[in-house]
Design a protein around this motif. Structure first.
Motif, PDB file in Angstrom:
ATOM      1  N   LEU A 181      41.273  92.165 112.601  1.00  0.00           N
ATOM      2  CA  LEU A 181      41.476  91.668 111.246  1.00  0.00           C
ATOM      3  C   LEU A 181      41.873  90.189 111.240  1.00  0.00           C
ATOM      4  O   LEU A 181      41.414  89.424 110.385  1.00  0.00           O
ATOM      5  N   VAL A 182      42.692  89.790 112.198  1.00  0.00           N
ATOM      6  CA  VAL A 182      43.173  88.406 112.255  1.00  0.00           C
ATOM      7  C   VAL A 182      42.107  87.462 112.783  1.00  0.00           C
ATOM      8  O   VAL A 182      41.974  86.321 112.339  1.00  0.00           O
ATOM      9  N   GLY A 183      41.325  87.941 113.743  1.00  0.00           N
ATOM     10  CA  GLY A 183      40.318  87.090 114.364  1.00  0.00           C
ATOM     11  C   GLY A 183      40.926  86.239 115.460  1.00  0.00           C
ATOM     12  O   GLY A 183      42.037  86.488 115.930  1.00  0.00           O
ATOM     13  N   GLY A 184      40.206  85.231 115.876  1.00  0.00           N
ATOM     14  CA  GLY A 184      40.677  84.380 116.960  1.00  0.00           C
ATOM     15  C   GLY A 184      39.649  84.262 118.060  1.00  0.00           C
ATOM     16  O   GLY A 184      38.658  84.998 118.095  1.00  0.00           O
ATOM     17  N   ASP A 185      39.888  83.329 118.956  1.00  0.00           N
ATOM     18  CA  ASP A 185      38.960  83.046 120.042  1.00  0.00           C
ATOM     19  C   ASP A 185      39.204  84.004 121.197  1.00  0.00           C
ATOM     20  O   ASP A 185      40.263  83.977 121.833  1.00  0.00           O
ATOM     21  N   LEU A 186      38.227  84.859 121.487  1.00  0.00           N
ATOM     22  CA  LEU A 186      38.333  85.795 122.611  1.00  0.00           C
ATOM     23  C   LEU A 186      37.974  85.049 123.890  1.00  0.00           C
ATOM     24  O   LEU A 186      36.895  85.183 124.447  1.00  0.00           O
ATOM     25  N   SER A 187      38.904  84.236 124.360  1.00  0.00           N
ATOM     26  CA  SER A 187      38.668  83.343 125.490  1.00  0.00           C
ATOM     27  C   SER A 187      39.141  83.949 126.801  1.00  0.00           C
ATOM     28  O   SER A 187      39.792  84.991 126.828  1.00  0.00           O
ATOM     29  N   ALA A 188      38.813  83.249 127.885  1.00  0.00           N
ATOM     30  CA  ALA A 188      39.291  83.677 129.193  1.00  0.00           C
ATOM     31  C   ALA A 188      40.807  83.633 129.253  1.00  0.00           C
ATOM     32  O   ALA A 188      41.446  84.463 129.915  1.00  0.00           O
ATOM     33  N   SER A 189      41.404  82.664 128.555  1.00  0.00           N
ATOM     34  CA  SER A 189      42.856  82.564 128.511  1.00  0.00           C
ATOM     35  C   SER A 189      43.465  83.798 127.862  1.00  0.00           C
ATOM     36  O   SER A 189      44.466  84.353 128.358  1.00  0.00           O
ATOM     37  N   ALA A 190      42.873  84.249 126.758  1.00  0.00           N
ATOM     38  CA  ALA A 190      43.385  85.425 126.060  1.00  0.00           C
ATOM     39  C   ALA A 190      43.306  86.658 126.945  1.00  0.00           C
ATOM     40  O   ALA A 190      44.251  87.460 127.008  1.00  0.00           O
ATOM     41  N   VAL A 191      42.175  86.804 127.637  1.00  0.00           N
ATOM     42  CA  VAL A 191      41.991  87.971 128.499  1.00  0.00           C
ATOM     43  C   VAL A 191      42.923  87.906 129.704  1.00  0.00           C
ATOM     44  O   VAL A 191      43.620  88.876 130.036  1.00  0.00           O
ATOM     45  N   GLY A 192      42.943  86.750 130.379  1.00  0.00           N
ATOM     46  CA  GLY A 192      43.717  86.617 131.610  1.00  0.00           C
ATOM     47  C   GLY A 192      45.215  86.730 131.398  1.00  0.00           C
ATOM     48  O   GLY A 192      45.881  87.548 132.049  1.00  0.00           O
ATOM     49  N   TRP A 193      45.759  85.921 130.492  1.00  0.00           N
ATOM     50  CA  TRP A 193      47.197  85.967 130.248  1.00  0.00           C
ATOM     51  C   TRP A 193      47.600  87.289 129.610  1.00  0.00           C
ATOM     52  O   TRP A 193      48.681  87.826 129.898  1.00  0.00           O
ATOM     53  N   GLY A 194      46.736  87.824 128.745  1.00  0.00           N
ATOM     54  CA  GLY A 194      47.039  89.114 128.137  1.00  0.00           C
ATOM     55  C   GLY A 194      47.094  90.222 129.175  1.00  0.00           C
ATOM     56  O   GLY A 194      48.022  91.043 129.177  1.00  0.00           O
ATOM     57  N   ALA A 195      46.108  90.248 130.071  1.00  0.00           N
ATOM     58  CA  ALA A 195      46.099  91.269 131.122  1.00  0.00           C
ATOM     59  C   ALA A 195      47.313  91.132 132.033  1.00  0.00           C
ATOM     60  O   ALA A 195      47.915  92.127 132.441  1.00  0.00           O
ATOM     61  N   LEU A 196      47.696  89.886 132.336  1.00  0.00           N
ATOM     62  CA  LEU A 196      48.870  89.667 133.190  1.00  0.00           C
ATOM     63  C   LEU A 196      50.139  90.164 132.498  1.00  0.00           C
ATOM     64  O   LEU A 196      51.023  90.745 133.139  1.00  0.00           O
ATOM     65  N   SER A 197      50.214  89.962 131.183  1.00  0.00           N
ATOM     66  CA  SER A 197      51.374  90.486 130.451  1.00  0.00           C
ATOM     67  C   SER A 197      51.400  92.014 130.506  1.00  0.00           C
ATOM     68  O   SER A 197      52.481  92.624 130.563  1.00  0.00           O
TER      69      SER A 197
END
Length: 280
Positions: free
Chosen positions: A51-67
């Motif tokens: 709903l919010v949207g946003g850039d599904l970037s490598a940063s989002a995936v990488g840092w999110g997965a690390l969290s």
């Protein structure tokens, strides 16, 4: 001020989630409750991210997965500490670690809070320790409890730090990957370390309670992500780590559980710390 408010929302949501999960775990195995809660959080955060949207970037995936790695490891370590009866040792160490690690990282990354704010942070760290202290422990508990506490504190500290490093234009996607990886970690722990223990899973109240705990947990993660984008990691991570205080207060008010003198002292110190940080 917005960052402080969001960080306190995070603390309140995490603390309420832990309280609910703890109550439900009296009727069902804690690992199953954790799996249900984590699954609910993952679904809700995914819907919110779409709903919010946003850039599904490598940063989002990488840092999110690390969290998510941090959240999964932290949860499993606390589960093990709970199963061993080591929470009086693991709880304070994990609480202090989850606050100190990202706060130290923020300073190393160049954040420079005011002197007044640093005083508030310095007061908040022992407050977390005191609030999370459940009571006395036997000497034989020290080693195992310390290991669980260090792993949990390191895991939750990594969760906070990783979320704060994701790109600001990535929307809520970092929390989505964090929740999914944490869900996978808990599922693996459940499959490997827990056998049976299905009591209470068919109870509607248990399922709804676990879902509520997961909803609050997902809200807490989102609130922290937004807080880290609005303010200093040194400040928001320490305020978010005050979540055990909410758990203690809810147990005292709703379950009539008695708080120890250390916990009451920690609550007072936490209130002073929040006031000082807000002024600073």
């Amino acid at each position: 001020m917005i960052a402080i408010a969001l960080a306190l929302v995070c603390a309140c949501a995490y603390g309420s989630s832990d309280f609910l999960a703890g109550v439900i775990s009296r009727r069902a195995h804690y690992a199953w409750v954790g799996l249900f809660a984590q699954g609910t959080a993952a679904v809700l955060v995914l819907v919110a991210a779409l709903l919010v949207g946003g850039d599904l970037s490598a940063s989002a995936v990488g840092w999110g997965a690390l969290s998510g790695v941090g959240g999964g490891v932290g949860s499993v370590a606390l589960y093990r500490g709970f199963a061993r009866g080591q929470m009086s040792v693991a709880g304070p160490i994990s609480g202090a670690g989850s606050a100190a690690i990202p706060a130290a990282a923020g300073l190393l990354l160049g954040e420079r809070p005011s002197a007044v704010t640093l005083v508030g942070v310095a007061l908040a760290l022992p407050a977390v320790w005191l609030i999370a202290s459940a009571g006395d422990f036997r000497s034989g508990q020290l080693v195992e409890g310390s290991v669980d506490g260090l792993l949990a504190g390191g895991g939750f500290g990594l969760l906070f730090l990783a979320l704060s490093r994701a790109d600001a234009d990535s929307g809520l996607w970092p929390t989505v990957f964090g929740q999914l990886v944490a869900l996978l970690a808990i599922a693996v722990f459940l499959a490997v370390a827990v056998r049976g223990a299905t009591a209470g899973l068919r109870s509607r109240a248990t399922v709804l309670g676990a879902a509520a705990a997961g909803t609050l947990g997902g809200l807490a993660t989102v609130a922290f992500l937004l807080a880290s984008r609005q303010g200093l990691l040194v400040v928001v991570s320490v305020l978010a780590a005050l979540y055990p205080g909410v758990t203690v207060l809810l147990a005292r008010v709703l379950l009539r559980e008695r708080s120890t003198r250390r916990q009451l002292a920690g609550l007072v110190l936490a209130a002073v710390a929040v006031t000082v940080i807000t002024v600073g």
